[in-house]
Scaffold this active site. Structure first.
Site, PDB file in Angstrom:
ATOM      1  N   HIS A 118      39.619  46.408  31.325  1.00 20.89           N
ATOM      2  CA  HIS A 118      38.456  45.825  30.492  1.00 20.89           C
ATOM      3  C   HIS A 118      39.434  44.684  30.473  1.00 20.89           C
ATOM      4  CE1 HIS A 118      41.209  46.277  25.978  1.00 20.89           C
ATOM      5  NE2 HIS A 118      42.025  46.214  27.467  1.00 20.89           N
TER       6      HIS A 118
ATOM      7  N   ASP B 222      52.697  41.802  40.824  1.00 24.45           N
ATOM      8  CA  ASP B 222      51.651  41.501  40.701  1.00 24.45           C
ATOM      9  C   ASP B 222      50.494  43.007  40.906  1.00 24.45           C
ATOM     10  OD1 ASP B 222      49.297  40.225  40.381  1.00 24.45           O
ATOM     11  OD2 ASP B 222      50.597  38.490  41.513  1.00 24.45           O
TER      12      ASP B 222
END
Length: 374
Positions: free
Chosen positions: A280, A262
Protein backbone atom coordinates in the site's frame (compact mmCIF):
# COMPACT_ATOMS: atom_id res chain seq x y z
CA UNK A 1 -44.42 32.93 26.59
CA UNK A 2 -42.45 30.83 24.15
CA UNK A 3 -40.44 28.00 25.67
CA UNK A 4 -36.80 28.73 26.46
CA UNK A 5 -34.62 26.71 24.11
CA UNK A 6 -31.28 27.99 25.38
CA UNK A 7 -30.56 24.97 27.58
CA UNK A 8 -31.05 22.57 24.69
CA UNK A 9 -28.76 23.50 21.80
CA UNK A 10 -30.64 21.09 19.53
CA UNK A 11 -33.59 23.50 19.67
CA UNK A 12 -31.73 26.28 17.85
CA UNK A 13 -34.15 26.90 14.97
CA UNK A 14 -35.19 30.54 14.63
CA UNK A 15 -37.80 31.64 12.06
CA UNK A 16 -37.30 28.46 10.05
CA UNK A 17 -33.71 29.35 9.13
CA UNK A 18 -30.34 29.28 10.81
CA UNK A 19 -26.95 30.72 10.08
CA UNK A 20 -27.63 32.57 6.89
CA UNK A 21 -30.50 30.65 5.41
CA UNK A 22 -30.11 26.95 6.17
CA UNK A 23 -33.68 25.73 6.53
CA UNK A 24 -35.32 23.67 9.24
CA UNK A 25 -35.24 20.57 7.11
CA UNK A 26 -31.48 21.03 6.75
CA UNK A 27 -30.76 21.26 10.48
CA UNK A 28 -29.27 17.79 10.74
CA UNK A 29 -27.33 18.31 7.52
CA UNK A 30 -25.85 21.55 8.79
CA UNK A 31 -24.92 19.94 12.08
CA UNK A 32 -23.10 17.19 10.24
CA UNK A 33 -21.32 19.77 8.08
CA UNK A 34 -20.20 21.60 11.21
CA UNK A 35 -18.85 18.34 12.61
CA UNK A 36 -16.92 17.63 9.42
CA UNK A 37 -15.31 21.06 9.23
CA UNK A 38 -14.08 20.76 12.83
CA UNK A 39 -13.06 17.11 12.56
CA UNK A 40 -9.38 17.94 13.08
CA UNK A 41 -10.22 18.73 16.72
CA UNK A 42 -10.75 15.07 17.64
CA UNK A 43 -7.22 13.71 16.97
CA UNK A 44 -5.61 16.81 18.48
CA UNK A 45 -7.63 16.56 21.69
CA UNK A 46 -7.12 12.80 21.88
CA UNK A 47 -3.36 13.16 21.49
CA UNK A 48 -3.21 15.84 24.19
CA UNK A 49 -5.11 13.67 26.69
CA UNK A 50 -2.72 10.81 25.94
CA UNK A 51 0.37 12.97 26.43
CA UNK A 52 -1.05 14.39 29.66
CA UNK A 53 -1.67 10.89 31.00
CA UNK A 54 -5.35 11.72 31.35
CA UNK A 55 -6.61 8.98 29.03
CA UNK A 56 -4.61 6.39 30.96
CA UNK A 57 -6.23 7.57 34.21
CA UNK A 58 -9.70 7.52 32.65
CA UNK A 59 -9.08 3.99 31.39
CA UNK A 60 -8.26 2.88 34.95
CA UNK A 61 -11.30 4.61 36.42
CA UNK A 62 -14.64 3.02 37.11
CA UNK A 63 -17.75 3.50 35.02
CA UNK A 64 -20.73 5.74 35.67
CA UNK A 65 -20.59 7.63 38.98
CA UNK A 66 -17.31 5.85 39.80
CA UNK A 67 -15.58 7.76 37.00
CA UNK A 68 -13.16 10.61 37.59
CA UNK A 69 -14.17 14.25 37.70
CA UNK A 70 -12.16 16.89 35.82
CA UNK A 71 -10.99 18.28 39.18
CA UNK A 72 -9.72 14.86 40.23
CA UNK A 73 -7.93 14.43 36.92
CA UNK A 74 -6.32 17.86 37.15
CA UNK A 75 -5.05 16.99 40.63
CA UNK A 76 -3.75 13.59 39.54
CA UNK A 77 -1.67 15.05 36.72
CA UNK A 78 -0.47 17.78 39.11
CA UNK A 79 -1.50 20.60 36.79
CA UNK A 80 -0.43 24.02 38.09
CA UNK A 81 -2.94 25.87 35.91
CA UNK A 82 -6.01 26.81 38.01
CA UNK A 83 -8.17 26.42 34.90
CA UNK A 84 -6.90 22.90 34.14
CA UNK A 85 -10.05 21.14 35.35
CA UNK A 86 -12.27 23.31 33.15
CA UNK A 87 -10.04 22.71 30.13
CA UNK A 88 -9.94 18.96 30.74
CA UNK A 89 -13.72 18.86 31.11
CA UNK A 90 -14.15 20.51 27.72
CA UNK A 91 -11.60 18.22 26.09
CA UNK A 92 -13.08 15.05 27.54
CA UNK A 93 -16.57 16.14 26.56
CA UNK A 94 -15.38 16.10 22.94
CA UNK A 95 -14.04 12.57 23.37
CA UNK A 96 -17.29 11.49 25.00
CA UNK A 97 -19.31 12.70 21.99
CA UNK A 98 -17.27 10.26 19.87
CA UNK A 99 -17.55 7.42 22.42
CA UNK A 100 -13.79 7.51 23.01
CA UNK A 101 -14.57 7.85 26.73
CA UNK A 102 -17.81 7.54 28.70
CA UNK A 103 -19.41 10.37 30.66
CA UNK A 104 -21.92 10.35 33.50
CA UNK A 105 -23.58 13.41 35.06
CA UNK A 106 -23.52 13.05 38.86
CA UNK A 107 -25.75 15.34 41.01
CA UNK A 108 -24.00 17.70 43.41
CA UNK A 109 -25.17 19.05 46.78
CA UNK A 110 -25.89 22.49 45.36
CA UNK A 111 -28.45 21.07 42.95
CA UNK A 112 -26.15 21.06 39.96
CA UNK A 113 -24.09 18.24 38.55
CA UNK A 114 -20.55 17.35 37.59
CA UNK A 115 -19.38 15.21 34.73
CA UNK A 116 -17.38 12.10 35.56
CA UNK A 117 -15.40 10.28 32.94
CA UNK A 118 -14.66 6.60 32.58
CA UNK A 119 -13.53 4.19 29.88
CA UNK A 120 -15.45 3.34 26.73
CA UNK A 121 -14.70 0.19 24.71
CA UNK A 122 -12.30 2.02 22.38
CA UNK A 123 -10.36 3.76 25.18
CA UNK A 124 -8.14 0.73 25.67
CA UNK A 125 -6.91 0.96 22.08
CA UNK A 126 -5.02 4.14 22.96
CA UNK A 127 -3.43 3.05 26.25
CA UNK A 128 -0.64 0.45 26.60
CA UNK A 129 -1.82 -3.17 26.74
CA UNK A 130 -0.08 -6.10 28.44
CA UNK A 131 2.69 -5.85 25.83
CA UNK A 132 3.09 -2.13 26.41
CA UNK A 133 1.77 -1.18 22.97
CA UNK A 134 -1.19 0.85 21.71
CA UNK A 135 -2.41 3.00 18.83
CA UNK A 136 -1.19 6.16 20.57
CA UNK A 137 2.20 6.21 18.77
CA UNK A 138 0.42 5.84 15.42
CA UNK A 139 -1.76 8.82 16.29
CA UNK A 140 1.39 10.73 17.22
CA UNK A 141 2.82 9.92 13.79
CA UNK A 142 -0.31 10.88 11.87
CA UNK A 143 -0.49 14.34 13.46
CA UNK A 144 3.25 14.98 13.47
CA UNK A 145 4.25 18.23 11.76
CA UNK A 146 6.22 16.32 9.11
CA UNK A 147 3.06 14.63 7.88
CA UNK A 148 0.73 17.55 8.52
CA UNK A 149 2.79 19.87 6.32
CA UNK A 150 2.24 17.55 3.35
CA UNK A 151 -1.49 18.28 3.27
CA UNK A 152 -0.79 21.88 2.29
CA UNK A 153 0.39 20.62 -1.10
CA UNK A 154 -2.51 18.29 -1.89
CA UNK A 155 -4.32 20.79 -4.13
CA UNK A 156 -1.08 21.55 -5.98
CA UNK A 157 -0.41 17.84 -6.47
CA UNK A 158 -3.87 17.34 -7.98
CA UNK A 159 -3.40 20.22 -10.41
CA UNK A 160 0.25 19.75 -11.34
CA UNK A 161 1.18 16.20 -10.34
CA UNK A 162 3.75 14.98 -7.88
CA UNK A 163 3.60 13.76 -4.29
CA UNK A 164 2.66 16.27 -1.58
CA UNK A 165 5.23 14.92 0.89
CA UNK A 166 8.02 15.23 -1.69
CA UNK A 167 6.95 18.76 -2.57
CA UNK A 168 7.34 19.85 1.06
CA UNK A 169 10.40 17.86 2.11
CA UNK A 170 12.33 17.38 -1.13
CA UNK A 171 12.46 13.58 -0.85
CA UNK A 172 10.04 10.69 -0.41
CA UNK A 173 8.74 9.49 2.92
CA UNK A 174 11.09 6.51 3.18
CA UNK A 175 14.19 8.60 2.59
CA UNK A 176 13.20 11.30 5.07
CA UNK A 177 13.67 9.38 8.36
CA UNK A 178 17.38 8.99 7.57
CA UNK A 179 17.84 12.78 7.80
CA UNK A 180 15.49 13.44 10.75
CA UNK A 181 16.32 11.33 13.84
CA UNK A 182 13.35 12.74 15.78
CA UNK A 183 10.87 11.71 13.11
CA UNK A 184 12.64 8.38 12.61
CA UNK A 185 12.05 7.56 16.28
CA UNK A 186 8.38 8.53 16.05
CA UNK A 187 7.94 6.47 12.87
CA UNK A 188 9.66 3.37 14.29
CA UNK A 189 7.66 3.51 17.53
CA UNK A 190 4.39 3.77 15.60
CA UNK A 191 5.31 0.80 13.40
CA UNK A 192 6.48 -1.24 16.38
CA UNK A 193 3.32 -0.78 18.42
CA UNK A 194 0.87 -1.39 15.60
CA UNK A 195 2.85 -4.34 14.27
CA UNK A 196 3.06 -5.99 17.69
CA UNK A 197 -0.68 -5.69 18.23
CA UNK A 198 -1.76 -6.83 14.78
CA UNK A 199 0.70 -9.68 14.33
CA UNK A 200 -0.54 -11.22 17.60
CA UNK A 201 -4.08 -11.16 16.25
CA UNK A 202 -2.91 -12.60 12.95
CA UNK A 203 -1.08 -15.46 14.67
CA UNK A 204 -4.26 -16.32 16.57
CA UNK A 205 -6.11 -16.87 13.27
CA UNK A 206 -3.58 -17.58 10.53
CA UNK A 207 -1.85 -20.99 10.48
CA UNK A 208 0.19 -20.59 7.30
CA UNK A 209 3.55 -20.19 9.06
CA UNK A 210 3.57 -23.74 10.46
CA UNK A 211 5.37 -25.40 7.51
CA UNK A 212 7.81 -22.58 6.68
CA UNK A 213 11.52 -23.09 7.30
CA UNK A 214 12.91 -19.74 6.11
CA UNK A 215 10.75 -16.63 6.16
CA UNK A 216 11.81 -13.29 4.68
CA UNK A 217 10.10 -10.19 6.06
CA UNK A 218 10.40 -7.56 3.32
CA UNK A 219 10.23 -4.08 4.78
CA UNK A 220 10.44 -5.60 8.23
CA UNK A 221 11.78 -2.50 9.95
CA UNK A 222 13.59 -3.35 13.18
CA UNK A 223 12.52 -6.99 13.06
CA UNK A 224 9.81 -6.92 15.71
CA UNK A 225 7.27 -8.75 13.55
CA UNK A 226 9.70 -11.61 12.93
CA UNK A 227 10.49 -11.70 16.63
CA UNK A 228 6.83 -12.36 17.41
CA UNK A 229 6.46 -14.92 14.59
CA UNK A 230 9.62 -16.85 15.48
CA UNK A 231 8.64 -16.84 19.16
CA UNK A 232 5.59 -18.89 18.22
CA UNK A 233 7.37 -20.86 15.48
CA UNK A 234 10.98 -21.26 16.73
CA UNK A 235 11.87 -23.62 13.87
CA UNK A 236 11.59 -20.72 11.40
CA UNK A 237 14.79 -18.98 10.36
CA UNK A 238 13.89 -15.34 9.85
CA UNK A 239 15.49 -12.81 7.51
CA UNK A 240 14.55 -9.23 8.29
CA UNK A 241 15.05 -7.20 5.11
CA UNK A 242 14.88 -3.42 4.98
CA UNK A 243 16.86 -0.36 3.96
CA UNK A 244 20.41 -0.19 5.38
CA UNK A 245 19.69 2.89 7.53
CA UNK A 246 16.79 0.99 9.10
CA UNK A 247 18.39 -2.35 9.92
CA UNK A 248 21.55 -0.74 11.31
CA UNK A 249 19.43 0.15 14.36
CA UNK A 250 17.78 -3.29 14.62
CA UNK A 251 18.42 -5.23 17.85
CA UNK A 252 19.76 -8.76 17.91
CA UNK A 253 16.91 -11.26 17.79
CA UNK A 254 17.48 -15.02 18.22
CA UNK A 255 16.87 -16.83 14.95
CA UNK A 256 16.64 -13.63 12.91
CA UNK A 257 19.24 -12.22 10.51
CA UNK A 258 19.07 -8.55 9.55
CA UNK A 259 19.85 -7.80 5.90
CA UNK A 260 20.02 -4.35 4.35
CA UNK A 261 19.19 -3.69 0.73
CA UNK A 262 16.75 -2.34 -1.85
CA UNK A 263 13.65 -4.46 -2.41
CA UNK A 264 13.24 -2.96 -5.88
CA UNK A 265 16.61 -4.44 -6.85
CA UNK A 266 16.35 -7.89 -5.28
CA UNK A 267 14.87 -9.78 -2.35
CA UNK A 268 16.56 -12.48 -0.19
CA UNK A 269 15.53 -16.05 -0.91
CA UNK A 270 13.19 -17.94 1.39
CA UNK A 271 10.42 -20.53 1.48
CA UNK A 272 7.96 -17.70 1.92
CA UNK A 273 8.05 -13.92 1.88
CA UNK A 274 6.06 -11.86 4.37
CA UNK A 275 5.02 -8.27 3.64
CA UNK A 276 2.90 -6.24 6.02
CA UNK A 277 1.69 -2.79 4.84
CA UNK A 278 4.32 -2.68 2.11
CA UNK A 279 2.27 -2.86 -1.09
CA UNK A 280 0.00 0.00 0.00
CA UNK A 281 3.05 2.29 0.20
CA UNK A 282 3.81 2.12 -3.51
CA UNK A 283 2.40 2.60 -7.00
CA UNK A 284 1.27 -0.30 -9.17
CA UNK A 285 4.49 -0.14 -11.20
CA UNK A 286 6.67 -0.27 -8.07
CA UNK A 287 4.56 -3.08 -6.60
CA UNK A 288 4.86 -5.06 -9.81
CA UNK A 289 8.66 -4.70 -9.72
CA UNK A 290 8.71 -5.79 -6.07
CA UNK A 291 6.41 -8.76 -6.63
CA UNK A 292 8.48 -9.93 -9.59
CA UNK A 293 11.57 -9.82 -7.35
CA UNK A 294 9.66 -11.84 -4.76
CA UNK A 295 8.64 -14.35 -7.41
CA UNK A 296 12.29 -14.84 -8.41
CA UNK A 297 13.34 -15.34 -4.78
CA UNK A 298 10.76 -18.05 -4.08
CA UNK A 299 11.05 -21.78 -4.80
CA UNK A 300 8.38 -23.69 -6.67
CA UNK A 301 5.21 -23.72 -4.57
CA UNK A 302 6.53 -20.76 -2.57
CA UNK A 303 4.26 -17.91 -1.60
CA UNK A 304 4.08 -14.28 -0.60
CA UNK A 305 2.07 -13.62 2.55
CA UNK A 306 0.76 -10.06 2.27
CA UNK A 307 -1.11 -8.19 5.00
CA UNK A 308 -3.11 -5.24 3.69
CA UNK A 309 -6.52 -3.62 3.86
CA UNK A 310 -9.09 -4.38 1.16
CA UNK A 311 -10.89 -1.21 0.11
CA UNK A 312 -14.39 -1.64 -1.29
CA UNK A 313 -15.36 -0.84 -4.87
CA UNK A 314 -18.18 1.43 -3.72
CA UNK A 315 -17.92 3.91 -0.81
CA UNK A 316 -19.64 2.79 2.38
CA UNK A 317 -20.41 4.66 5.59
CA UNK A 318 -19.17 2.07 8.08
CA UNK A 319 -16.32 2.92 10.47
CA UNK A 320 -14.12 0.41 8.64
CA UNK A 321 -14.83 1.89 5.20
CA UNK A 322 -14.20 5.42 6.43
CA UNK A 323 -10.93 4.41 8.08
CA UNK A 324 -9.68 2.67 4.94
CA UNK A 325 -10.72 5.55 2.67
CA UNK A 326 -8.92 8.00 4.95
CA UNK A 327 -5.85 5.78 4.95
CA UNK A 328 -5.99 5.60 1.16
CA UNK A 329 -5.80 9.37 0.78
CA UNK A 330 -3.08 9.52 3.45
CA UNK A 331 -1.03 7.10 1.37
CA UNK A 332 -1.62 9.28 -1.70
CA UNK A 333 -0.46 12.35 0.20
CA UNK A 334 2.53 10.97 2.09
CA UNK A 335 3.91 8.06 0.10
CA UNK A 336 5.35 7.62 -3.41
CA UNK A 337 2.30 6.28 -5.23
CA UNK A 338 0.78 4.66 -2.15
CA UNK A 339 -2.83 3.44 -2.25
CA UNK A 340 -5.25 0.98 -0.68
CA UNK A 341 -6.46 -1.65 -3.13
CA UNK A 342 -9.51 -3.75 -3.86
CA UNK A 343 -9.36 -7.53 -4.04
CA UNK A 344 -9.46 -7.39 -7.81
CA UNK A 345 -6.51 -5.00 -7.86
CA UNK A 346 -4.44 -7.33 -5.66
CA UNK A 347 -5.31 -10.29 -7.87
CA UNK A 348 -4.33 -8.34 -10.97
CA UNK A 349 -0.98 -7.29 -9.48
CA UNK A 350 -0.14 -10.79 -8.29
CA UNK A 351 -1.01 -12.47 -11.57
CA UNK A 352 0.87 -9.83 -13.57
CA UNK A 353 3.96 -10.71 -11.51
CA UNK A 354 3.56 -14.39 -12.38
CA UNK A 355 1.71 -15.76 -9.37
CA UNK A 356 -0.88 -18.43 -10.11
CA UNK A 357 -3.54 -17.49 -7.57
CA UNK A 358 -4.43 -15.30 -4.62
CA UNK A 359 -6.14 -16.64 -1.50
CA UNK A 360 -7.82 -14.23 0.93
CA UNK A 361 -7.30 -16.32 4.03
CA UNK A 362 -8.52 -14.39 7.06
CA UNK A 363 -9.06 -10.91 8.49
CA UNK A 364 -7.44 -9.70 11.73
CA UNK A 365 -7.75 -6.19 13.18
CA UNK A 366 -9.27 -5.01 9.88
CA UNK A 367 -6.30 -6.28 7.84
CA UNK A 368 -6.54 -9.16 5.39
CA UNK A 369 -3.97 -11.93 5.23
CA UNK A 370 -3.51 -12.83 1.56
CA UNK A 371 -1.42 -15.59 0.01
CA UNK A 372 0.08 -15.10 -3.47
CA UNK A 373 0.93 -18.63 -4.62
CA UNK A 374 3.66 -19.27 -7.18
Amino acid sequence: MAPNNVDNPQNCVVNNTINGGVGVDDEETYGYAAQVLNSCVLPMVLNATIELGVLHLVNQAGSGPDGLSPAQLAALIQARNPDASVMLDRMLRVLATYDVVSCTAVPTEDGGFERRYGPAPVTKCFVPDEDGVSLAPMLNLVIDKVFLQSWSKLKEAVMEGGIPFNKVHGMHAFEYPAVDPRFNEIFNKAMYDQSTHIIKNILAKYKGFSQIQQLVDVGGGLGHTLRVITSKYPSIKGINFDLPHVVEHAPQIPGVEHVGGDMFESVPKGDAIFMKWILHDWSDDKCLTLLKNCYKALPENGMVIAVETNITDQPETTAYARAISQLDVSMMTQNPGGKERTRREFESLAKSAGFARVDFVCCASSFWVMEFHK
